[in-house]
Scaffold this motif. Structure first.
Motif, PDB file in Angstrom:
ATOM      1  N   ASP A   1      -3.102   1.225 -11.192  1.00  0.00           N
ATOM      2  CA  ASP A   1      -2.592   0.314 -10.166  1.00  0.00           C
ATOM      3  C   ASP A   1      -1.939   1.172  -9.089  1.00  0.00           C
ATOM      4  OD1 ASP A   1      -1.886  -2.028  -8.858  1.00  0.00           O
ATOM      5  OD2 ASP A   1       0.012  -2.215  -9.937  1.00  0.00           O
TER       6      ASP A   1
ATOM      7  N   LYS B   1       0.534  -2.311   1.799  1.00  0.00           N
ATOM      8  CA  LYS B   1       1.727  -2.946   2.375  1.00  0.00           C
ATOM      9  C   LYS B   1       2.082  -2.259   3.682  1.00  0.00           C
ATOM     10  CE  LYS B   1       4.895  -4.622  -0.289  1.00  0.00           C
ATOM     11  NZ  LYS B   1       4.286  -5.849  -0.819  1.00  0.00           N
TER      12      LYS B   1
ATOM     13  N   THR C   1      -0.364   1.395  -4.769  1.00  0.00           N
ATOM     14  CA  THR C   1       0.060   0.764  -3.516  1.00  0.00           C
ATOM     15  C   THR C   1       0.029   1.800  -2.396  1.00  0.00           C
ATOM     16  OG1 THR C   1       1.537  -0.780  -4.660  1.00  0.00           O
ATOM     17  CG2 THR C   1       1.980  -0.389  -2.329  1.00  0.00           C
TER      18      THR C   1
ATOM     19  N   LYS D   1      -3.275  -1.998  -3.703  1.00  0.00           N
ATOM     20  CA  LYS D   1      -2.555  -2.928  -2.830  1.00  0.00           C
ATOM     21  C   LYS D   1      -2.144  -2.178  -1.561  1.00  0.00           C
ATOM     22  CE  LYS D   1       0.572  -3.372  -6.066  1.00  0.00           C
ATOM     23  NZ  LYS D   1       0.050  -2.335  -6.983  1.00  0.00           N
TER      24      LYS D   1
END
Ligand code: MG
Length: 158
Positions: free
Chosen positions: A95, A132, A97, A130
């Motif tokens: 995972d 951001k 970001t 992800k």
């Protein structure tokens, strides 16, 4: 099972390509670094190496080594994947970001997952990415650089 985390930052500069997760993204500036400066792959590599207890990216691919100048970070990731395999580990999931004010990364996330899935020979459903913004705050918010965080789980090969 073992878990690892990774973090990386690269500066945005003129006359560089922007490559994230092995995908080239059209943008007037790109990340500066000895390799292709793929900050996302570097964070993932550190998470994988960390989980395996194998140090970090700098130990395996020193930025003083001319062999790695401008290298595609997918090649480094592939090499790390081989080291994990040799040490008896397989990837459970990843995972990550990416923190970037610009460009908008949402349209490229799936391509990144597919690219990393191919390099790691891992189902794309086990790779989550992800993106951001930082609401304009900090170096990412000012467009000075891009950072990436990653977590990886390793499981013993059956
Ligand atoms: Mg790096």
């Amino acid at each position: 099972m073992r878990i690892g985390i990774g973090y990386d930052v690269h500066r945005l500069a003129q006359k560089r390509r922007l490559v994230l997760g092995g995908v080239e993204i059209p943008f007037p500036r790109g990340l500066e670094g000895h390799s292709d400066a793929d900050v996302l792959i570097h964070a993932i590599i550190d998470a994988l190496l960390g989980a395996a207890g194998l140090g970090d990216i700098g130990v395996h691919f020193p930025d003083t080594d001319p062999a790695y100048r401008g290298i595609d970070s997918c090649i480094l990731l592939k090499e790390v994947s081989g080291k994990l395999d040799a040490a008896g580990w397989e990837v459970g999931n990843i995972d990550a970001t990416v923190a970037a004010q610009k460009p908008k990364l949402a349209p490229y996330i799936n391509d990144m997952r597919l690219r990393l899935s191919g390099v790691l020979n891992l189902a794309s459903g086990l790779i989550n990415i992800k993106a951001k913004t930082t609401e304009g705050l900090g170096f990412e918010g000012r467009g000075e650089g891009i950072s990436a965080y990653a977590a990886a789980l390793l499981v013993r090969k059956s």
